[in-house]
Design a protein around this motif. Structure first.
Motif, PDB file in Angstrom:
ATOM      1  N   LEU A 157       1.155  -1.352   0.062  1.00  0.00           N
ATOM      2  CA  LEU A 157       0.165  -0.008  -0.227  1.00  0.00           C
ATOM      3  C   LEU A 157       0.748   0.834   0.165  1.00  0.00           C
ATOM      4  N   SER A 158       2.021   1.808   1.043  1.00  0.00           N
ATOM      5  CA  SER A 158       2.311   2.541   0.827  1.00  0.00           C
ATOM      6  C   SER A 158       3.379   2.452  -0.558  1.00  0.00           C
ATOM      7  N   THR A 159       3.683   1.866  -0.989  1.00  0.00           N
ATOM      8  CA  THR A 159       5.029   1.905  -2.329  1.00  0.00           C
ATOM      9  C   THR A 159       3.698   2.489  -3.402  1.00  0.00           C
ATOM     10  N   GLN A 160       2.658   1.824  -3.754  1.00  0.00           N
ATOM     11  CA  GLN A 160       1.258   2.609  -4.396  1.00  0.00           C
ATOM     12  C   GLN A 160       0.761   3.474  -4.003  1.00  0.00           C
ATOM     13  N   SER A 161       0.942   4.268  -3.302  1.00  0.00           N
ATOM     14  CA  SER A 161       0.531   5.483  -2.559  1.00  0.00           C
ATOM     15  C   SER A 161       1.551   6.130  -3.058  1.00  0.00           C
ATOM     16  N   ALA A 162       3.092   6.329  -3.082  1.00  0.00           N
ATOM     17  CA  ALA A 162       4.366   6.684  -3.271  1.00  0.00           C
ATOM     18  C   ALA A 162       4.191   6.521  -4.281  1.00  0.00           C
ATOM     19  N   ALA A 163       3.943   5.961  -5.136  1.00  0.00           N
ATOM     20  CA  ALA A 163       4.197   5.926  -6.798  1.00  0.00           C
ATOM     21  C   ALA A 163       3.383   6.616  -7.581  1.00  0.00           C
ATOM     22  N   ARG A 164       1.562   6.820  -7.398  1.00  0.00           N
ATOM     23  CA  ARG A 164       0.998   7.456  -7.616  1.00  0.00           C
ATOM     24  C   ARG A 164       1.374   9.290  -7.530  1.00  0.00           C
ATOM     25  N   TYR A 165       1.702   9.742  -6.260  1.00  0.00           N
ATOM     26  CA  TYR A 165       2.117  10.853  -6.125  1.00  0.00           C
ATOM     27  C   TYR A 165       3.716  11.250  -7.196  1.00  0.00           C
ATOM     28  N   SER A 166       3.957  10.093  -7.199  1.00  0.00           N
ATOM     29  CA  SER A 166       5.218   9.987  -7.886  1.00  0.00           C
ATOM     30  C   SER A 166       4.845  10.464  -9.786  1.00  0.00           C
ATOM     31  N   ALA A 167       4.356   9.772 -10.119  1.00  0.00           N
ATOM     32  CA  ALA A 167       3.787  10.229 -11.205  1.00  0.00           C
ATOM     33  C   ALA A 167       2.390  11.390 -11.487  1.00  0.00           C
ATOM     34  N   GLN A 168       2.153  11.408 -10.249  1.00  0.00           N
ATOM     35  CA  GLN A 168       1.784  12.728 -10.254  1.00  0.00           C
ATOM     36  C   GLN A 168       2.531  14.055 -10.196  1.00  0.00           C
ATOM     37  N   TRP A 169       3.534  14.044 -10.068  1.00  0.00           N
ATOM     38  CA  TRP A 169       4.825  15.029  -9.638  1.00  0.00           C
ATOM     39  C   TRP A 169       4.976  15.089 -10.968  1.00  0.00           C
ATOM     40  N   TYR A 170       5.142  14.173 -11.712  1.00  0.00           N
ATOM     41  CA  TYR A 170       5.989  14.578 -13.021  1.00  0.00           C
ATOM     42  C   TYR A 170       5.130  15.257 -13.900  1.00  0.00           C
ATOM     43  N   GLU A 171       4.011  14.383 -13.854  1.00  0.00           N
ATOM     44  CA  GLU A 171       2.947  15.451 -14.607  1.00  0.00           C
ATOM     45  C   GLU A 171       2.857  16.613 -14.805  1.00  0.00           C
ATOM     46  N   ASP A 172       2.660  16.555 -13.538  1.00  0.00           N
ATOM     47  CA  ASP A 172       2.722  18.557 -12.948  1.00  0.00           C
ATOM     48  C   ASP A 172       3.751  19.432 -13.225  1.00  0.00           C
ATOM     49  N   LEU A 201      12.595  18.647  -3.496  1.00  0.00           N
ATOM     50  CA  LEU A 201      11.083  18.587  -4.223  1.00  0.00           C
ATOM     51  C   LEU A 201      11.297  17.877  -4.709  1.00  0.00           C
ATOM     52  N   LEU A 202      12.113  17.231  -6.074  1.00  0.00           N
ATOM     53  CA  LEU A 202      12.233  15.937  -6.554  1.00  0.00           C
ATOM     54  C   LEU A 202      11.945  14.787  -5.459  1.00  0.00           C
ATOM     55  N   GLY A 203      12.903  15.213  -4.716  1.00  0.00           N
ATOM     56  CA  GLY A 203      13.310  13.972  -3.101  1.00  0.00           C
ATOM     57  C   GLY A 203      10.994  13.841  -2.619  1.00  0.00           C
ATOM     58  N   GLN A 204      11.175  14.806  -2.378  1.00  0.00           N
ATOM     59  CA  GLN A 204       9.564  14.765  -2.047  1.00  0.00           C
ATOM     60  C   GLN A 204       8.537  14.616  -2.838  1.00  0.00           C
ATOM     61  N   ARG A 205       9.024  14.153  -3.514  1.00  0.00           N
ATOM     62  CA  ARG A 205       7.456  14.074  -4.783  1.00  0.00           C
ATOM     63  C   ARG A 205       6.765  12.709  -4.290  1.00  0.00           C
ATOM     64  N   HIS A 206       6.253  11.540  -3.383  1.00  0.00           N
ATOM     65  CA  HIS A 206       5.849  11.372  -2.576  1.00  0.00           C
ATOM     66  C   HIS A 206       5.611  11.666  -1.712  1.00  0.00           C
ATOM     67  N   SER A 207       4.999  12.960  -1.404  1.00  0.00           N
ATOM     68  CA  SER A 207       4.148  13.127  -0.186  1.00  0.00           C
ATOM     69  C   SER A 207       2.917  13.674  -0.372  1.00  0.00           C
ATOM     70  N   PRO A 208       2.390  13.544  -0.016  1.00  0.00           N
ATOM     71  CA  PRO A 208       0.505  13.787  -0.040  1.00  0.00           C
ATOM     72  C   PRO A 208       0.111  15.187  -0.331  1.00  0.00           C
ATOM     73  N   LEU A 209       0.886  16.285   0.786  1.00  0.00           N
ATOM     74  CA  LEU A 209       0.828  17.319   0.478  1.00  0.00           C
ATOM     75  C   LEU A 209       1.191  17.902  -0.487  1.00  0.00           C
TER      76      LEU A 209
END
Length: 409
Positions: free
Chosen positions: A321-336, A351-359
């Motif tokens: 679960l935690s890896t999948q959440s990190a992956a979703r936010y990481s993909a979103q970071w690059y899309e944005d 911020l690249l290193g923080q791309r997994h953050s939900p905040l």
């Protein structure tokens, strides 16, 4: 047990190794449709904790993989004309084909039959198997035959990417961001052997179309990418396929989930069960951990296959679960990514290193950067960030669940 593994990737091969270690009497065959040595892909990455888990599963395999891997600790970002370096955790890279060779050799040594050129398109071709392990990837035919029961869902990412290799050897895990006349384009580069690196190129669909990749031939596409990344590649070429056969297509990443990971005597493993965005570099690790989890569940419930498969699904769904959440936010970071590319290079890399953050998607980037920097200095802010993060995640997950139904993995 009579076990048939469909797909000769890391998950199937390592599962067969661990099962043979538990009981040499298991009758296991791995069916791989492609010829030996024809794996698609370049290098894969992992971290030291995976080696610890592999040592528990089969020390000989862990020793061979560790000996064939390269290591790095630095991350490096090329942004416009600046280069920023950050010290990180120790990471490892190994060629995908070399990894498969190690696993296949060890499996064969333990008595597993590894059959290349053996294409299994239906369960009807495996009538005598007590257990069928579908390790045939995101395009699994066996899963598609039972997609309604398994509850398979696929979501396409927005960006386009292409998986390439290069003779440029990156000493650090390297990010390169270049602004073209049609928008930003970037790559992730990491070495996996002494003279080769993986180079994954990504961009928005608008940049992809504007640069003409939809109409350019393979040689023209490589030539254009080599011009765009000339400084970072330092004169080295980009390469299409590790085995020299075929081409590497531009793709959109597919996040695939399943409500259930098993049906009757069929069980999903690795990318056949779930995918995580390549920007977190966890796909191979999760596949190998699935293999360990499935083998242990079968060992714990030797007399009742449904209980074993249910236990495997429950344990692995929770674990990823935690890896999948990190992956979703990481993909979103690059899309944005346009939100971040006007920052100073040091700020962008932070911020690249923080791309997994939900905040991060919900806070102005520069504000997040300064708050994050301050949080590293003040204990109270660190505690507040630690307190706030899970609450934001729960709120967002609840919102997603209300919109799309029960949580899926």
């Amino acid at each position: 047990m009579r076990i048939a593994c469909v797909g000769g990737g890391p998950a199937s091969l390592y599962f067969s190794i661990v099962m043979k270690g538990f009981d040499p009497g298991h009758d296991i065959t791995v069916h791989e449709r492609n010829p030996a040595g024809s794996s698609y892909g370049w290098g894969v990455t992992y971290w030291s904790d995976l080696l610890d888990k592999l040592r528990d599963g089969d020390p000989a395999t862990a020793a061979a993989i560790g000996a064939e891997s390269v290591r790095w600790v630095d991350g490096e970002a090329h942004i416009r004309d600046e280069v920023t370096t950050h010290r990180g955790d120790e990471s490892f890279g190994i060629g995908r084909q070399r990894l498969l060779d190690i696993l296949a050799e060890r499996a064969t040594e333990l008595g597993v039959r590894v059959e290349y050129g053996s294409e299994i398109a239906s369960l009807d071709q495996l009538p005598d198997a007590d257990l069928v392990v579908a390790g045939d990837g995101v395009n699994s035919r066996l899963r598609r035959q039972h997609a309604e029961h398994l509850g398979t869902e696929v979501t396409n990412g927005r960006n386009r990417f292409i998986w390439l290799g290069t003779s440029r050897v990156f000493d650090a895990f390297t990010f390169a961001f270049v602004e073209s006349e049609h928008g930003w384009i970037w790559f992730y580069g990491y070495r996996f052997q002494d003279d080769r690196s993986t180079c994954v190129v990504e961009c928005s669909p608008e940049t992809w179309a504007g640069l003409g990749f939809g109409t350019l031939g393979e040689d023209q596409s490589l030539a254009l990418l080599e011009r765009i990344f000339a400084r970072q590649l330092d004169g080295h070429p980009l390469l299409m396929r590790a085995d020299g056969v075929g081409s590497a297509p531009w793709l959109s990443f597919r996040t695939m989930t399943n409500n259930s990971w098993h049906h009757d005597n069929l069980v999903l493993i690795g990318d056949a069960a779930h995918t995580t965005h390549y920007s977190v570099g966890a796909g191979t690790t999760l596949a190998l951990e699935d293999a360990i989890g499935l083998a242990r569940a079968l060992r714990a419930h030797p007399e009742h296959l449904p209980s074993a498969l249910a236990a495997y699904q429950q344990e692995r769904k929770a674990a990823i679960l935690s890896t999948q959440s990190a992956a979703r936010y990481s993909a979103q970071w690059y899309e944005d990514i346009d939100r971040y590319l006007r920052l100073k290079p040091t700020q962008l890399f932070a911020l690249l290193g923080q791309r997994h953050s939900p905040l991060l998607p919900h806070v102005p980037p520069q504000m997040y950067y300064w708050v994050n920097q301050a949080a590293e200095e003040f204990t109270a802010l660190r505690k507040f960030r630690k307190w706030l993060g899970p609450r934001v995640v729960r709120t967002l997950h609840a919102r997603e669940a209300a919109q799309s139904g029960p949580n899926r993995v």
